[in-house]
Design an enzyme around this catalytic site. Structure first.
Site, short mmCIF file in Angstrom:
data_model
loop_
_atom_site.label_atom_id
_atom_site.label_comp_id
_atom_site.label_asym_id
_atom_site.label_seq_id
_atom_site.Cartn_x
_atom_site.Cartn_y
_atom_site.Cartn_z
N ASP A 21 6.33 3.51 -4.63
CA ASP A 21 5.62 3.94 -3.42
C ASP A 21 4.14 3.65 -3.56
OD1 ASP A 21 4.04 6.90 -3.80
OD2 ASP A 21 5.44 6.30 -5.37
N GLY A 43 1.57 4.58 -10.82
CA GLY A 43 2.44 4.50 -9.64
C GLY A 43 2.61 3.08 -9.16
N GLU A 44 2.94 2.95 -7.88
CA GLU A 44 3.09 1.65 -7.22
C GLU A 44 4.14 0.76 -7.88
OE1 GLU A 44 -0.80 -0.12 -7.12
OE2 GLU A 44 -1.73 1.72 -6.43
N GLY A 45 5.10 1.37 -8.59
CA GLY A 45 6.18 0.59 -9.19
C GLY A 45 5.84 -0.03 -10.52
#
Length: 365
Positions: free
Chosen positions: A179, A322-324
């Site tokens: 996300d 985050g962000e994968g």
């Protein structure tokens, strides 16, 4: 707008092929490296074989990173180190190749897809393929109001389903799911606490860009207040996503469920993906068999959700960005497991020793 029937997923989702997994285990026992000597790589290879329905397992050749983006109204309370509405800048960094996940994806030659579900900005600033699924601009402040209307939650979930179908139809063979949000970890923590029956303090983390103690206390209070609104709707998963989730979380939940329907394996990133997976488990109990936990982010809500789903993280590197990014780091491990399972030679069959011949006895005179 007709309401989506989540009960359908229970009938549509099957477990990975158990017979194929047993065949993969039997093949592993015949290989020259003793079973168990490769640790979790053995288990990973067998899981992937079952997900693919193939022995020997096929290499992961067409993975993709899929990131759902949204701004959360709860960020107005100062629960994040980033400003409310700041997810736009994070998305732009990914698209421009200047974020950790973009750098890793470039190095690993994995395409990245960003899906704007509820960014708080003018959609004209992004390409059409990024914004075409947007449900609304930002989300409600979940401590005092719903994040979405029920229709918006249904539209977001259907968008996630459609995106999963697009990936499966295009030949994607594994998804790294993450996300891009500001305030998303707060919504995720509320969902995890509600579904696991825990208090706010148990699931309140400090986010990717760590917050100080005062912000942590504000975040804990916001989660506590949102929990009061979440508990009455626990029996209705779509209503739960509308009440305390957001368009990005609803879309991720639909995406995860449809990936399981389409037998498309997924590596989960952080607490937001874990919270959506937990909702997916409530909808269809077999769905988590199609997912891997990429890494331990250090967020207590993620640890709680993964424990409830019996998913053990592949990596523990303390990646909180985050962000994968953390989940993408696990992709080479999955590829290595597939290569070892498929390419290690089997032990040669022992050659049976010939029985000694009895000496000829002289004929009697």
């Amino acid at each position: 707008m007709s309401r989506i029937d989540l009960d359908d997923f229970t009938d549509l989702i099957e477990r990975p092929d158990g017979g194929v997994r047993r065949d993969a285990e039997a093949r592993r026992e015949r290989q020259i490296v003793p079973p168990g000597a490769l640790g979790r790589l053995d288990e990973l290879g067998e899981w992937l074989a079952a997900a693919q329905g193939a022995v020997p397992v096929r290499p992961v050749e067409r993975p993709r990173v899929v990131l759902f983006a949204g701004d959360h109204g709860i960020a107005e309370l100062g629960v994040s180190a980033r400003p409310a509405g700041g997810a736009e800048r994070l998305v732009r960094a990914v698209l421009e190749g200047a974020s950790p996940v973009a750098v890793l994806a470039r190095r690993l030659e994995v395409p990245v897809r960003v899906v704007d579900m509820a960014l708080d900005c003018d959609p004209a600033g992004f390409p059409e393929d990024v914004v075409r699924h947007r449900v609304r601009r930002g989300s409600g402040r979940i401590d005092i109001e719903d994040a979405l209307t029920l229709d918006e939650a249904g539209a977001a979930l259907r968008a996630g389903v459609a995106l999963a179908d697009e990936e499966a139809d295009s030949g994607t063979d594994l998804v790294v799911l993450g996300d891009i949000s500001v305030g998303g970890t707060t919504s995720a923590a509320v969902i995890v606490a509600a579904l696991c029956g825990t208090d706010a303090s148990v699931v309140t983390g400090r986010g990717g860009l760590a917050i100080d103690d005062l912000a942590w206390m504000r975040k804990c209070a916001a989660i506590r207040d949102a929990l009061r609104r979440a508990r009455p709707v626990l029996g209705d998963q779509l209503q739960l996503l509308a009440t305390v989730g957001g368009a990005d979380l609803a879309a991720m939940t639909g995406f995860l469920l449809q990936c399981a329907v389409r037998k498309l394996p997924v590596i989960l990133d952080g607490v937001v993906a874990a919270a959506c997976a937990l909702v997916g488990q409530r909808v269809a109990f077999r769905a988590p068999d199609w997912w891997l936990a990429g890494h331990a982010s250090g967020e207590p809500g993620q640890a709680k959700a993964l424990d409830r789903m019996a998913l053990e993280p592949l990596l523990e590197q303390g990646v909180k960005v985050g962000e994968g990014a953390g989940a993408l780091l696990a992709l080479p491990l999955v590829r290595a497991a597939a290569a070892l399972a498929a390419e290690l030679p089997e032990r040669p069959e022992p050659i049976a020793a010939e029985e000694p011949k009895e000496p000829d006895t002289p004929a009697a005179e």
